[in-house]
Design a protein around this motif. Sequence first.
Motif: not given
Length: 474
Positions: A384-389
């Motif tokens: 989820e963090l990678a998608a937000t980045l």
Amino acid sequence: METAMQPERNDTIAAIATPPGSGGIGIVRISGPRAKEVLARMFLPMSALVENFTPWHLHRGRVIDWNGEALDDALAVFMPGPRTFTGEDVAEIHSHGGAYLVQAVLESAIRYGARQAERGEFSRRAFVNGRMDLSQAEAVAELIAAPSREALRYGFNRLDGLLGQRTLELRDELEILRAQMCLAVDFPDEEVEGMEPAALCEVLDSVMLAVRRLLAGSRRAQIAQQGAQVVLAGAVNAGKSSLLNALLGRERALVTDIPGTTRDFLEETCLLDGLPVRLTDTAGLRDAEETVEQLGVTRSREKLSHADLVVLVLDGARLGDEGAAADACPDPAACEVLEAVGDTPLLVVWNKCDICMPKVFPPRWIGSRTCCAVSALSDTYVEELAATLRAVLLGGSAEAAPEDGLAPNARQSLVLENALRELEGLRADVVAGQPYDCCAVRLDLAASYLGEVTGLSSPAEVLNSIFAQFCIGK
């Protein structure tokens, strides 16, 4: 202004269209009025029934050199203009891809009447012959060099003519304004309906908003083409190195419980769903006593100023519920990062959420900034963090959301910025009550700049510079 709107040469050119080195297939492309003649002299069809090359059909045969000796068993196709890439007659020979063999086929084409093509000459002929505008021609080279799926998407949209079409629409709106201004100047005492200043400003505002939206996409295009610099910053032991390892999917950075383990920045490249990103792990920000760590902290601060995105990593286990509920930032290192980033996009990450996930989330002092929770050690919410980045990196500007898929390159952005500056000056002149004949000068300049996007008003030296960056076979 000098433009290159007519072909500079009417000869026939040839070049190798496939990459250097050996491969399964090598292609030699021939373009110009003698393309079919050159092909007929150097290619002997296998079938006796083939007396004249059927357009758009592949023919099998022998490629021969200038001494009449066979070089290869190959395929050839003839494509008559104007419905070709260059708008001219085009022939291609598809031979086996040995480096020496393909070069020998090219030499035969040159011996039989073609000329070695210059860099970008095929694309330049396509532009000159009206097969594509300048933004489309540039997209050809950008597609070839595209390092990511996002770069492919933006390049293909430009190749499809979307950017050129949009700028021409805006230029047409300015041409209508020009006509209205001419009416007001040429017939001041006649009962001719001219555009009032308020209505003129309304049109200008609409055009300027559209230009700003195009420019908002330029940052996205640059990141997609060149990759983004993402800097992980924060206090010591916040988990920056663990987060780097989690995003990379491997143990790259050394992780210990000892504060100050990371004493210098560490850079690694990864792909976020096709988007190239350079992740930079930095030393924790604090008043270090040891000389080596002091140098590392200094470099960390320098990296912040060059980032496309700063990821502020918070030690959730240390801050806890009280730190999340506070109205002011309780972390000195986080305060320093917040002051240092300025207009640089910022993503706040509450790390170690497996130890402490606060009741107040996002923390109050973060305000409207983008925030997400993660546990780097347990890989919780890392995807989820990678998608937000990725979403933050490709997000629009605060002033205007980018038009989807319409992302100008650096040259196009520069002329759009020049056009916007003239339009802003024009609007100020209209509001100040300047005569329309004086205002028309800025309007002409803005329209000319918009025309440079598609090459309608590009100087010859600009065209030379653009096409000189292409490969020889394109």
